[in-house]
Design a protein around this motif. Structure first.
Motif, mmCIF file in Angstrom:
data_model
loop_
_atom_site.group_PDB
_atom_site.id
_atom_site.type_symbol
_atom_site.label_atom_id
_atom_site.label_comp_id
_atom_site.label_asym_id
_atom_site.label_seq_id
_atom_site.Cartn_x
_atom_site.Cartn_y
_atom_site.Cartn_z
ATOM 1 N N GLU A 72 -18.933 83.872 26.527
ATOM 2 C CA GLU A 72 -18.289 84.930 26.219
ATOM 3 C C GLU A 72 -18.081 86.253 24.995
ATOM 4 O O GLU A 72 -17.543 86.520 25.048
ATOM 5 C CB GLU A 72 -16.762 85.165 26.503
ATOM 6 N N HIS A 91 -9.949 88.535 23.052
ATOM 7 C CA HIS A 91 -9.718 87.643 24.260
ATOM 8 C C HIS A 91 -8.472 87.236 24.806
ATOM 9 O O HIS A 91 -9.595 85.656 24.009
ATOM 10 C CB HIS A 91 -11.321 87.725 24.981
ATOM 11 N N HIS A 93 -5.888 85.151 27.769
ATOM 12 C CA HIS A 93 -6.204 84.902 29.429
ATOM 13 C C HIS A 93 -4.675 84.517 29.440
ATOM 14 O O HIS A 93 -3.959 84.099 30.584
ATOM 15 C CB HIS A 93 -6.651 83.475 29.748
ATOM 16 N N LEU A 137 -16.786 84.724 34.459
ATOM 17 C CA LEU A 137 -16.848 85.275 33.135
ATOM 18 C C LEU A 137 -17.800 86.392 33.234
ATOM 19 O O LEU A 137 -19.026 86.598 33.398
ATOM 20 C CB LEU A 137 -17.576 83.562 31.677
ATOM 21 N N HIS A 162 -8.845 87.342 35.410
ATOM 22 C CA HIS A 162 -9.082 86.100 34.332
ATOM 23 C C HIS A 162 -8.968 86.429 32.728
ATOM 24 O O HIS A 162 -7.325 85.364 32.286
ATOM 25 C CB HIS A 162 -10.831 87.111 34.342
HETATM 26 MN MN MN Z 1 -12.281 84.189 29.217
#
Ligand code: MN
Length: 236
Positions: A72, A91, A93, A137, A162
């Motif tokens: 990613e 980034h 989760h 993704l 996500h």
């Molecule tokens: Mn991710």
């Protein structure tokens, strides 16, 4: 002045220790020498990152580093391309943020530490650009550009099913925003069942954000010391 690769490794350790990253998720910083380059660890768990694991990428997500890359990385590349003001991207989760990506209930600033959220919480819906059978993704430049477009000028974006993205004009501030977006989400989930929940006004949020931006070093120094408890993992 701490070398940027050292500071990026530290950001990885802090975000793990603070529960924002686990084995997955990543943090990057724009190069100080070239605005069209950024630094990102090779494909590995954040808590294990050392400065030697950091590779340089261009805005197409390409690197001349020897090691494999995060799938990613295009999240970072396309946000740096779209947002010249952004110097760092997280980034993650992180768990408490996820429900707000699923629901029309907006993620809003519930306390002063997350005042920056009044400047916008964007939403990225991958189905709008890639249909309903992806692995969720952001694995190519097209999806990265769509995410960056959804982010717009906001400091934070939810990614449905996500995770999320936090961006900022410095690496410590991006880390701060990722930590406190998660904290704010957890608090908002606790507050939502209560009656007459009230949120920060835009004016309160901006004033608080301005104050807190001057205090980020205080948090960073403590978080870094706390993250030191995982040092043995890196020497194992
Ligand atoms: Mn991710």
């Amino acid at each position: 002045m701490t070398d940027l690769r050292v500071q990026l490794a530290q950001a990885n350790h802090i975000l793990f220790d603070q529960g924002v990253l686990d084995a997955f998720g990543h943090v990057s910083v724009r190069s100080e020498e070239r605005a069209d380059r950024f630094l990102l660890a090779r494909n590995m768990a954040p808590v294990l990152v050392t400065p030697e694991d950091v590779q340089e990428y261009d805005l197409d997500g390409e690197t001349d580093g020897p090691a494999s890359s995060y799938l990613e990385r295009f999240i970072h590349a396309e946000i740096y391309r779209a947002r010249p003001d952004v110097q760092a991207v997280v980034h993650s989760h992180s768990a408490s943020v996820i429900p707000f990506g699923l629901s029309s209930t907006p993620l809003r600033a519930v306390f002063h530490m997350a005042g920056f959220l009044v400047d916008g919480v964007a939403r990225f819906e991958i189905r709008d650009v890639a249909g309903d059978a992806t692995d969720l993704l952001v694995r190519d430049a097209r999806l990265g550009a769509a995410l960056a477009a959804s982010l717009g000028q906001a400091p934070f974006a939810l990614m449905r099913g996500h995770g999320s993205v936090a961006v900022a004009p410095s690496l410590p501030l991006a880390v701060y925003r990722a930590v406190y977006a998660e904290e704010n989400a957890a608090l908002q989930l606790r507050g939502l069942p209560l009656a007459d929940v009230d949120y920060l006004t835009p004016g309160e949020g901006r004033a608080a954000a301005q104050t807190n931006a001057g205090q980020v070093a205080r948090a960073w120094d403590m978080w870094l010391r706390l993250a030191g408890r995982h040092e043995s993992l890196r020497s194992a």
